[in-house]
Design an enzyme around this catalytic site. Structure first.
Site, PDB file in Angstrom:
ATOM      1  CD  GLU A  19      57.857  36.171   4.191  1.00 12.71           C
ATOM      2  OE1 GLU A  19      58.040  36.816   5.253  1.00 12.71           O
ATOM      3  OE2 GLU A  19      58.635  35.274   3.808  1.00 12.71           O
ATOM      4  N   GLY A  20      56.114  39.079   1.049  1.00 13.87           N
ATOM      5  CA  GLY A  20      56.737  39.117  -0.265  1.00 13.87           C
ATOM      6  C   GLY A  20      55.769  39.373  -1.391  1.00 13.87           C
ATOM      7  N   GLY A  22      53.304  37.582  -2.608  1.00 18.44           N
ATOM      8  CA  GLY A  22      51.901  37.317  -2.318  1.00 18.44           C
ATOM      9  C   GLY A  22      51.242  38.490  -1.619  1.00 18.44           C
ATOM     10  NE  ARG A  41      53.984  26.924   5.628  1.00 25.75           N
ATOM     11  CZ  ARG A  41      55.244  26.583   5.845  1.00 25.75           C
ATOM     12  NH1 ARG A  41      55.528  25.446   6.473  1.00 25.75           N
ATOM     13  NH2 ARG A  41      56.228  27.362   5.453  1.00 25.75           N
ATOM     14  NE  ARG A  42      55.168  32.672   7.286  1.00 17.08           N
ATOM     15  CZ  ARG A  42      56.205  33.315   6.757  1.00 17.08           C
ATOM     16  NH1 ARG A  42      57.249  33.618   7.511  1.00 17.08           N
ATOM     17  NH2 ARG A  42      56.217  33.656   5.487  1.00 17.08           N
ATOM     18  CG  ASP A  67      51.274  22.807   5.265  1.00 20.54           C
ATOM     19  OD1 ASP A  67      51.626  22.870   4.066  1.00 20.54           O
ATOM     20  OD2 ASP A  67      52.031  22.418   6.170  1.00 20.54           O
ATOM     21  CG  LEU A  68      48.765  26.033   0.000  1.00 24.45           C
ATOM     22  CD1 LEU A  68      49.354  27.150  -0.841  1.00 24.45           C
ATOM     23  CD2 LEU A  68      47.341  25.752  -0.419  1.00 24.45           C
ATOM     24  CE1 TYR A 157      60.307  28.469  -6.945  1.00 21.27           C
ATOM     25  CE2 TYR A 157      62.171  28.994  -8.369  1.00 21.27           C
ATOM     26  CZ  TYR A 157      60.979  29.359  -7.755  1.00 21.27           C
ATOM     27  OH  TYR A 157      60.472  30.620  -7.968  1.00 21.27           O
TER      28      TYR A 157
END
Length: 265
Positions: A19-20, A22, A41-42, A67-68, A157
Site C-alpha cells: 500500500e501507500g 510502495g 507481508r500482506r 516478513d523483512l 525511525y
C-alpha cells in the site's frame, strides 16, 4: 519510458509494496513498462495490486509474501526471482514506532532497526552483484526529512532513515563504474495509509505518493540524493545549513507531537 525500461528493466523488486508509497512505486514502474516482483507481508493486498497493474499496463507481476524482520527472507526472495533478470531494487518497507523512546516496547524498537536498516543491507547485498555483473541497473532507498536530524517521538525511525541516506551516498560512488545508479529519496510527510493512521493533520509541502514515486524514479542517474517538492527542498536546506541543530530538532518535535501509534488502542 522505453529508455527507462531498457536501463532499469526488465524486472524490478519493490519491497514494502502492499500500500501507500510502495504501491505507487509499483504503479509508476508498470507505467514505464517494467515487470514487477512485489514484496510485503500482506499477500491479499499484493494480489489486488498485481491484478490491477496487469490489467492496466500489461506487465508481468509476481507477489512474494515475506516478513523483512525475519532472518531467512533473502534466500526465499532469491529463489522466487531466480529465473528473472532484475534491473531495479526499490526498498520502501519501513516500521515506524511512534512515541517516547522510553515508553516504546523494546521489541518494536529493535524490529524497526531490522526492517529499516538491516533489511536494506541484506536486500542490496543479495542482488547488487548481479546488477554490477550485467553493467546497468538502479537502486532506490527511501530516507526522510526526519533523518536530517534527531526527530522526537520517532527517534529510532529517524535514525534508520539517516542510515539509508548515508548508505546510498557511499553506494552511489562505489557503483558508478559498474553502471548502477543509486538514489535516496528524503521525502517529507506523504499521505499514505500508514501516515493517515497516525494523524489527520496535513503537513506543509505534502505531495501525493504517485508524485513522490515518479520524481524519485526520474532522479535516478542524477546524484545520490533527492528531496521531492520545492517547499521540502527549501526546508531541507534551511535545516542543513541555516538552523542550529537544537532548533532543527525542536522544529521537528513540533511537527511530530500530534503523531499517535496506530498499533496502540
Amino acid at each position: 519510458m522505453t529508455d527507462f525500461a531498457e536501463r532499469y528493466g526488465p524486472w524490478a523488486v519493490v519491497a514494502g509494496a502492499s500500500e501507500g508509497l510502495g504501491a505507487s512505486f509499483a504503479a509508476c514502474l508498470a507505467r514505464r513498462g517494467v515487470h514487477l516482483v512485489l514484496l510485503a507481508r500482506r499477500l491479499p493486498l499484493l494480489h489486488e495490486l498485481a491484478d490491477a497493474l496487469r490489467g492496466d499496463h500489461g506487465v508481468e507481476v509476481r507477489c512474494v509474501a515475506l516478513d523483512l524482520g525475519d532472518a531467512d527472507w533473502p534466500d526465499a526472495l532469491r529463489e522466487a526471482t531466480a529465473d528473472v533478470e532484475l534491473g531495479l531494487l526499490v526498498y520502501n518497507a519501513a516500521m515506524v514506532p511512534v512515541g517516547r523512546f522510553v515508553d516504546t516496547e523494546a521489541d518494536a524498537l529493535e524490529r524497526s532497526v531490522r526492517v529499516n536498516a538491516l533489511a536494506p543491507v541484506r536486500f542490496l547485498r543479495a542482488f547488487l552483484p548481479s546488477l554490477c555483473a550485467r553493467g546497468r541497473g538502479g537502486v532506490v532507498l527511501m530516507s526522510s526529512l526526519s533523518g536530517l536530524q534527531g526527530t522526537p517521538r520517532v527517534a529510532t525511525y529517524a535514525a534508520t532513515k539517516a542510515f539509508n541516506a548515508i548508505l546510498a551516498e557511499g553506494l552511489w560512488h562505489e557503483l558508478r563504474s559498474d553502471g548502477v545508479d543509486v538514489v535516496a529519496c528524503s521525502a517529507g510527510a506523504v499521505p499514505t495509509p500508514g501516515y493517515l493512521r497516525s494523524t489527520d493533520r496535513r503537513a506543509p509541502g505534502m505531495l501525493p505518493p504517485d508524485v513522490v514515486a515518479d520524481r524519485t524514479l526520474d532522479a535516478l542517474g542524477h546524484g545520490p540524493g533527492m528531496v521531492p517538492g520545492a517547499l521540502n527542498r527549501f526546508m531541507a536546506q534551511v535545516i542543513r545549513r541555516v538552523l542550529p541543530r537544537r532548533t532543527a530538532i525542536r522544529l521537528m518535535a513540533a511537527n511530530t507531537r500530534h503523531l499517535v501509534d496506530p498499533r496502540r488502542p
